[in-house]
Design a protein around this motif. Sequence first.
Motif, PDB file in Angstrom:
ATOM      1  N   GLU A   1       1.011  -1.339  -0.078  1.00  0.00           N
ATOM      2  CA  GLU A   1      -0.065  -0.120  -0.050  1.00  0.00           C
ATOM      3  C   GLU A   1       0.931   1.006   0.011  1.00  0.00           C
ATOM      4  OE1 GLU A   1      -3.893  -0.124   2.250  1.00  0.00           O
ATOM      5  OE2 GLU A   1      -3.090  -1.601   2.956  1.00  0.00           O
ATOM      6  N   ILE A   2       2.037   1.221   0.208  1.00  0.00           N
ATOM      7  CA  ILE A   2       3.087   2.217  -0.026  1.00  0.00           C
ATOM      8  C   ILE A   2       3.673   2.075  -1.283  1.00  0.00           C
ATOM      9  CG2 ILE A   2       5.169   3.084   0.749  1.00  0.00           C
ATOM     10  CD1 ILE A   2       4.568   2.238   3.622  1.00  0.00           C
ATOM     11  N   ILE A   3       4.183   0.949  -1.853  1.00  0.00           N
ATOM     12  CA  ILE A   3       4.720   0.873  -3.138  1.00  0.00           C
ATOM     13  C   ILE A   3       3.760   1.192  -4.416  1.00  0.00           C
ATOM     14  CG2 ILE A   3       5.908  -0.818  -4.785  1.00  0.00           C
ATOM     15  CD1 ILE A   3       7.631   0.297  -2.369  1.00  0.00           C
ATOM     16  N   PHE A   4       2.701   0.452  -4.477  1.00  0.00           N
ATOM     17  CA  PHE A   4       1.934   0.858  -5.677  1.00  0.00           C
ATOM     18  C   PHE A   4       1.162   1.962  -5.664  1.00  0.00           C
ATOM     19  CE2 PHE A   4       0.719  -4.122  -5.123  1.00  0.00           C
ATOM     20  CZ  PHE A   4       1.634  -4.543  -6.008  1.00  0.00           C
ATOM     21  N   PRO A   5       0.927   2.598  -4.674  1.00  0.00           N
ATOM     22  CA  PRO A   5       0.622   4.147  -4.624  1.00  0.00           C
ATOM     23  C   PRO A   5       1.660   5.153  -5.010  1.00  0.00           C
ATOM     24  CG  PRO A   5      -0.148   3.381  -2.816  1.00  0.00           C
ATOM     25  CD  PRO A   5       0.662   2.300  -3.190  1.00  0.00           C
ATOM     26  N   LEU A   6       2.746   4.896  -4.607  1.00  0.00           N
ATOM     27  CA  LEU A   6       3.968   5.632  -5.134  1.00  0.00           C
ATOM     28  C   LEU A   6       4.032   5.580  -6.685  1.00  0.00           C
ATOM     29  CD1 LEU A   6       6.374   5.396  -2.021  1.00  0.00           C
ATOM     30  CD2 LEU A   6       4.910   7.513  -2.711  1.00  0.00           C
ATOM     31  N   MET A   7       3.992   4.308  -7.103  1.00  0.00           N
ATOM     32  CA  MET A   7       4.306   4.113  -8.553  1.00  0.00           C
ATOM     33  C   MET A   7       3.161   4.867  -9.275  1.00  0.00           C
ATOM     34  SD  MET A   7       5.320  -0.072  -8.216  1.00  0.00           S
ATOM     35  CE  MET A   7       5.597  -0.243 -10.088  1.00  0.00           C
ATOM     36  N   LEU A   8       2.018   4.534  -8.754  1.00  0.00           N
ATOM     37  CA  LEU A   8       0.811   5.415  -9.370  1.00  0.00           C
ATOM     38  C   LEU A   8       1.291   6.908  -9.559  1.00  0.00           C
ATOM     39  CD1 LEU A   8      -2.154   3.251  -7.997  1.00  0.00           C
ATOM     40  CD2 LEU A   8      -1.171   3.394 -10.543  1.00  0.00           C
ATOM     41  N   LEU A   9       1.590   7.619  -8.261  1.00  0.00           N
ATOM     42  CA  LEU A   9       1.621   8.769  -8.372  1.00  0.00           C
ATOM     43  C   LEU A   9       2.632   9.340  -9.279  1.00  0.00           C
ATOM     44  CD1 LEU A   9       1.736  10.010  -4.635  1.00  0.00           C
ATOM     45  CD2 LEU A   9       0.137  10.627  -6.410  1.00  0.00           C
ATOM     46  N   VAL A  10       3.846   8.916  -9.720  1.00  0.00           N
ATOM     47  CA  VAL A  10       4.499   9.241 -10.687  1.00  0.00           C
ATOM     48  C   VAL A  10       4.351   8.574 -12.009  1.00  0.00           C
ATOM     49  CG1 VAL A  10       6.400   9.825  -8.935  1.00  0.00           C
ATOM     50  CG2 VAL A  10       6.279   7.509  -9.865  1.00  0.00           C
ATOM     51  N   GLY A  11       3.433   7.812 -12.016  1.00  0.00           N
ATOM     52  CA  GLY A  11       3.256   7.031 -13.420  1.00  0.00           C
ATOM     53  C   GLY A  11       4.222   6.123 -13.722  1.00  0.00           C
ATOM     54  N   TRP A  12       5.062   5.462 -12.899  1.00  0.00           N
ATOM     55  CA  TRP A  12       6.248   4.523 -13.298  1.00  0.00           C
ATOM     56  C   TRP A  12       5.529   2.924 -13.203  1.00  0.00           C
ATOM     57  CZ3 TRP A  12       9.286   0.985 -10.199  1.00  0.00           C
ATOM     58  CH2 TRP A  12      10.223   0.509 -10.819  1.00  0.00           C
TER      59      TRP A  12
ATOM     60  N   TYR B   1      -0.807   6.295 -20.374  1.00  0.00           N
ATOM     61  CA  TYR B   1      -0.869   7.057 -19.202  1.00  0.00           C
ATOM     62  C   TYR B   1      -0.240   8.317 -19.412  1.00  0.00           C
ATOM     63  CZ  TYR B   1      -1.844   2.278 -17.492  1.00  0.00           C
ATOM     64  OH  TYR B   1      -2.382   0.901 -17.399  1.00  0.00           O
ATOM     65  N   PHE B   2      -0.939   9.436 -19.701  1.00  0.00           N
ATOM     66  CA  PHE B   2      -0.378  10.700 -19.767  1.00  0.00           C
ATOM     67  C   PHE B   2       0.004  11.396 -18.697  1.00  0.00           C
ATOM     68  CE2 PHE B   2      -3.172   9.969 -23.357  1.00  0.00           C
ATOM     69  CZ  PHE B   2      -2.279  10.317 -24.661  1.00  0.00           C
ATOM     70  N   PHE B   3       1.173  12.334 -18.392  1.00  0.00           N
ATOM     71  CA  PHE B   3       1.577  12.842 -17.327  1.00  0.00           C
ATOM     72  C   PHE B   3       2.140  11.714 -16.409  1.00  0.00           C
ATOM     73  CE2 PHE B   3      -2.310  15.170 -18.556  1.00  0.00           C
ATOM     74  CZ  PHE B   3      -1.783  16.293 -19.068  1.00  0.00           C
TER      75      PHE B   3
ATOM     76  N   HIS C   1       4.825   7.754 -19.785  1.00  0.00           N
ATOM     77  CA  HIS C   1       4.630   8.369 -21.088  1.00  0.00           C
ATOM     78  C   HIS C   1       5.716   9.030 -21.722  1.00  0.00           C
ATOM     79  CE1 HIS C   1       1.995  10.258 -24.146  1.00  0.00           C
ATOM     80  NE2 HIS C   1       2.847  11.492 -23.808  1.00  0.00           N
ATOM     81  N   LEU C   2       6.491   9.480 -20.795  1.00  0.00           N
ATOM     82  CA  LEU C   2       7.750  10.151 -21.029  1.00  0.00           C
ATOM     83  C   LEU C   2       8.956   9.444 -21.760  1.00  0.00           C
ATOM     84  CD1 LEU C   2       8.486  12.585 -18.009  1.00  0.00           C
ATOM     85  CD2 LEU C   2       7.596  13.228 -20.507  1.00  0.00           C
ATOM     86  N   THR C   3       8.977   8.104 -21.099  1.00  0.00           N
ATOM     87  CA  THR C   3       9.983   6.946 -21.625  1.00  0.00           C
ATOM     88  C   THR C   3       9.397   6.322 -22.937  1.00  0.00           C
ATOM     89  OG1 THR C   3       9.041   5.306 -20.117  1.00  0.00           O
ATOM     90  CG2 THR C   3      10.952   6.566 -19.381  1.00  0.00           C
ATOM     91  N   HIS C   4       8.245   6.328 -23.456  1.00  0.00           N
ATOM     92  CA  HIS C   4       7.691   5.549 -24.422  1.00  0.00           C
ATOM     93  C   HIS C   4       7.382   6.504 -25.741  1.00  0.00           C
ATOM     94  CE1 HIS C   4       6.880   2.581 -21.466  1.00  0.00           C
ATOM     95  NE2 HIS C   4       7.276   1.781 -22.475  1.00  0.00           N
ATOM     96  N   LYS C   5       7.996   7.803 -25.739  1.00  0.00           N
ATOM     97  CA  LYS C   5       7.736   8.581 -26.851  1.00  0.00           C
ATOM     98  C   LYS C   5       8.810   8.088 -27.723  1.00  0.00           C
ATOM     99  CE  LYS C   5       5.519  12.531 -25.248  1.00  0.00           C
ATOM    100  NZ  LYS C   5       5.518  13.813 -25.218  1.00  0.00           N
TER     101      LYS C   5
END
Length: 142
Positions: A71-82, A132-134, A138-142
């Motif tokens: 519950e710490i790892i998954f939300p942090l990944m979601l926050l930054v979109g990684w 997954y914009f923003f 998204h940045l790494t798949h351009k």
Amino acid sequence: MTDKNIKFPRLFLRLALAVTMLSAVADRFGFWGAGSAWGNWSNFEAYTKKLTFFLPETLSIVSAYAATFFEIIFPLMLLVGWKTRIAAYGAGFLLLVFALSMTMALGIKASLDYSVWVGSAGAFLLAVQPKYFFSIDHLTHK
């Protein structure tokens, strides 16, 4: 709908899931104070034991730590979109297990009142999105 029309809903869902899960973690560490759901780790452990009544006590305690870790790892990944898809599937399964445990231990009303089923469904919906914009993804798949 075009990608342009669903950028905000995707982002909103991602952030809502992340913030909601991190809020639950903050509660068990006492950040929301005494009037919250748990208020401290001891109360959270007791609640986890109630939900995991079918497990030996040692495994119940381990599940409290494991749930908190995820519950710490998954939300942090979601926050930054990684690794958003992985994080969304992980959050979906974590919330699904929580919903099932709540239902078995406390009845269906408890899991409905806390919208755990909705959170799980939202996470699974997020997981199947094509972009997954923003996000770092998204940045790494351009």
